[in-house]
Scaffold this motif. Structure first.
Motif, mmCIF file in Angstrom:
data_model
loop_
_atom_site.group_PDB
_atom_site.id
_atom_site.type_symbol
_atom_site.label_atom_id
_atom_site.label_comp_id
_atom_site.label_asym_id
_atom_site.label_seq_id
_atom_site.Cartn_x
_atom_site.Cartn_y
_atom_site.Cartn_z
ATOM 1 N N ARG A 1 0.860 -1.191 0.000
ATOM 2 C CA ARG A 1 0.000 0.000 0.000
ATOM 3 C C ARG A 1 0.892 1.236 0.000
ATOM 4 O O ARG A 1 1.923 1.255 0.663
ATOM 5 C CB ARG A 1 -0.886 0.016 1.248
ATOM 6 N N TYR A 2 0.453 2.261 -0.713
ATOM 7 C CA TYR A 2 1.241 3.493 -0.842
ATOM 8 C C TYR A 2 0.343 4.698 -0.597
ATOM 9 O O TYR A 2 -0.696 4.847 -1.246
ATOM 10 C CB TYR A 2 1.803 3.611 -2.263
ATOM 11 N N TRP A 3 0.768 5.578 0.307
ATOM 12 C CA TRP A 3 0.026 6.821 0.521
ATOM 13 C C TRP A 3 0.118 7.733 -0.692
ATOM 14 O O TRP A 3 1.181 7.846 -1.311
ATOM 15 C CB TRP A 3 0.564 7.598 1.734
ATOM 16 N N LEU A 4 -0.986 8.428 -0.960
ATOM 17 C CA LEU A 4 -1.030 9.478 -1.978
ATOM 18 C C LEU A 4 -1.377 10.802 -1.296
ATOM 19 O O LEU A 4 -1.832 10.813 -0.151
ATOM 20 C CB LEU A 4 -2.097 9.155 -3.031
ATOM 21 N N GLY A 5 -1.216 11.910 -2.022
ATOM 22 C CA GLY A 5 -1.438 13.236 -1.437
ATOM 23 C C GLY A 5 -2.871 13.721 -1.515
ATOM 24 O O GLY A 5 -3.130 14.826 -1.982
ATOM 25 N N ILE A 6 -3.801 12.891 -1.078
ATOM 26 C CA ILE A 6 -5.227 13.231 -1.155
ATOM 27 C C ILE A 6 -5.876 12.903 0.185
ATOM 28 O O ILE A 6 -5.600 11.851 0.759
ATOM 29 C CB ILE A 6 -5.932 12.404 -2.259
ATOM 30 N N ASN A 7 -6.741 13.800 0.674
ATOM 31 C CA ASN A 7 -7.502 13.481 1.882
ATOM 32 C C ASN A 7 -8.838 14.212 1.893
ATOM 33 O O ASN A 7 -9.056 15.159 1.130
ATOM 34 C CB ASN A 7 -6.680 13.793 3.146
ATOM 35 N N GLU B 1 -15.962 15.670 4.925
ATOM 36 C CA GLU B 1 -16.129 14.269 4.560
ATOM 37 C C GLU B 1 -16.569 14.107 3.102
ATOM 38 O O GLU B 1 -17.478 14.804 2.635
ATOM 39 C CB GLU B 1 -17.151 13.619 5.517
ATOM 40 N N ASN B 2 -15.888 13.210 2.429
ATOM 41 C CA ASN B 2 -16.189 12.873 1.029
ATOM 42 C C ASN B 2 -15.862 13.984 0.031
ATOM 43 O O ASN B 2 -16.252 13.922 -1.122
ATOM 44 C CB ASN B 2 -17.652 12.435 0.873
ATOM 45 N N PRO C 1 -14.641 5.357 -2.294
ATOM 46 C CA PRO C 1 -14.285 5.435 -0.874
ATOM 47 C C PRO C 1 -15.493 5.105 0.017
ATOM 48 O O PRO C 1 -16.597 5.542 -0.264
ATOM 49 C CB PRO C 1 -13.887 6.899 -0.708
ATOM 50 N N ASN C 2 -15.250 4.348 1.088
ATOM 51 C CA ASN C 2 -16.369 3.885 1.920
ATOM 52 C C ASN C 2 -16.291 4.348 3.375
ATOM 53 O O ASN C 2 -17.172 4.045 4.169
ATOM 54 C CB ASN C 2 -16.469 2.362 1.868
ATOM 55 N N ASN C 3 -15.198 5.074 3.732
ATOM 56 C CA ASN C 3 -15.042 5.553 5.113
ATOM 57 C C ASN C 3 -15.341 4.428 6.112
ATOM 58 O O ASN C 3 -15.966 4.643 7.149
ATOM 59 C CB ASN C 3 -15.951 6.757 5.373
ATOM 60 N N LEU D 1 -2.920 3.866 -2.286
ATOM 61 C CA LEU D 1 -3.078 2.877 -3.349
ATOM 62 C C LEU D 1 -3.068 1.510 -2.680
ATOM 63 O O LEU D 1 -2.136 1.174 -1.953
ATOM 64 C CB LEU D 1 -1.921 2.959 -4.353
ATOM 65 N N LYS D 2 -4.121 0.748 -2.919
ATOM 66 C CA LYS D 2 -4.241 -0.605 -2.379
ATOM 67 C C LYS D 2 -4.667 -1.499 -3.543
ATOM 68 O O LYS D 2 -5.666 -1.185 -4.208
ATOM 69 C CB LYS D 2 -5.299 -0.608 -1.278
ATOM 70 N N ASP D 3 -3.947 -2.557 -3.791
ATOM 71 C CA ASP D 3 -4.200 -3.382 -4.987
ATOM 72 C C ASP D 3 -4.224 -2.508 -6.246
ATOM 73 O O ASP D 3 -5.024 -2.724 -7.161
ATOM 74 C CB ASP D 3 -5.519 -4.153 -4.857
ATOM 75 N N LEU D 4 -3.375 -1.483 -6.244
ATOM 76 C CA LEU D 4 -3.216 -0.571 -7.385
ATOM 77 C C LEU D 4 -4.466 0.245 -7.698
ATOM 78 O O LEU D 4 -4.625 0.776 -8.798
ATOM 79 C CB LEU D 4 -2.755 -1.327 -8.644
ATOM 80 N N LYS D 5 -5.362 0.366 -6.708
ATOM 81 C CA LYS D 5 -6.523 1.248 -6.840
ATOM 82 C C LYS D 5 -6.562 2.177 -5.632
ATOM 83 O O LYS D 5 -5.964 1.880 -4.598
ATOM 84 C CB LYS D 5 -7.827 0.435 -6.880
ATOM 85 N N MET D 6 -7.309 3.267 -5.748
ATOM 86 C CA MET D 6 -7.389 4.197 -4.630
ATOM 87 C C MET D 6 -8.367 3.703 -3.569
ATOM 88 O O MET D 6 -9.420 3.152 -3.878
ATOM 89 C CB MET D 6 -7.816 5.579 -5.131
ATOM 90 N N ASN D 7 -7.987 3.933 -2.316
ATOM 91 C CA ASN D 7 -8.805 3.553 -1.174
ATOM 92 C C ASN D 7 -8.650 4.597 -0.079
ATOM 93 O O ASN D 7 -7.537 5.038 0.194
ATOM 94 C CB ASN D 7 -8.355 2.184 -0.641
ATOM 95 N N ASP D 8 -9.747 5.009 0.534
ATOM 96 C CA ASP D 8 -9.640 5.876 1.704
ATOM 97 C C ASP D 8 -9.324 4.986 2.902
ATOM 98 O O ASP D 8 -9.876 3.902 3.038
ATOM 99 C CB ASP D 8 -10.915 6.696 1.930
ATOM 100 N N SER D 9 -8.400 5.446 3.741
ATOM 101 C CA SER D 9 -7.899 4.612 4.825
ATOM 102 C C SER D 9 -7.572 5.480 6.035
ATOM 103 O O SER D 9 -7.492 6.701 5.924
ATOM 104 C CB SER D 9 -6.646 3.880 4.325
ATOM 105 N N GLU D 10 -7.396 4.853 7.194
ATOM 106 C CA GLU D 10 -7.057 5.614 8.399
ATOM 107 C C GLU D 10 -5.677 6.242 8.253
ATOM 108 O O GLU D 10 -4.710 5.544 7.952
ATOM 109 C CB GLU D 10 -7.074 4.703 9.622
#
Ligand SMILES: [Ca+2]
Ligand SMILES: [Ca+2]
Length: 157
Positions: free
Chosen positions: A88-94, A99-100, A121-123, A137-146
């Motif tokens: 998993r790799y952090w990206l510069g988005i939050n 929210e959302n 994203p599912n929060n 990036l998780k499994d090469l797709k974007m995911n919102d994460s803690e």
């Protein structure tokens, strides 16, 4: 590696205290020593050290940039074609401010290109009283994460 991490802490601390962001020779030398960085494109560098989202962003700032965002599918494909799909790799988005409403750390603007994983994203951490406000990036797709999770990350200059 432990010494390098300790040195990085000193650098990050100096940044938090408002020291000019220009790197000293010692800091440049330190970066050369890490051997953890690999250019995957003209402006992107993957950092194979696990850090929280905030610490990852601070690290990218030491390098004179930010956590990465992608302008378009071409950039996205370039990077995802070069990284380890199992990491998993952090990206510069939050979406910390609202929210959302996902914004770029670089400009604080809305991000124009997304490639979300299925149902993201599912929060999802909300059920546990937390938030998923930082994008990885998780499994090469974007995911919102803690944001406190420790991941590899991608810097952009
Ligand atoms: Ca969120
Ligand atoms: Ca999620």
């Amino acid at each position: 590696m432990a010494k390098i991490q300790k040195d990085m802490q000193v650098i990050l601390k100096s940044i938090q205290q408002g020291t000019p962001s220009k790197l000293t020779n010692k800091e440049n030398q330190l970066q050369a020593q890490t051997n953890c960085e690999r250019d995957v494109g003209r402006h992107f560098t993957t950092i194979k050290i696990r850090k929280s989202w905030d610490d990852a962003e601070a690290y990218c700032r030491v390098m004179g940039g930010h956590l990465a965002t992608f302008k378009n599918k071409e950039e996205f494909d370039l990077i995802t074609g070069e990284i380890d799909p199992s990491e998993r790799y952090w990206l510069g988005i939050n979406d910390r401010a609202k929210e959302n409403n996902f914004v770029s750390v670089d400009f604080g603007k809305k991000v124009t290109f997304f490639e979300w994983g299925l149902a993201e994203p599912n929060n999802a951490a909300k059920d546990a009283g937390l938030d998923e406000d930082c994008v990885e990036l998780k499994d090469l797709k974007m995911n919102d994460s803690e944001c406190t999770g420790e991941n590899f990350f991608i810097c952009q200059n």
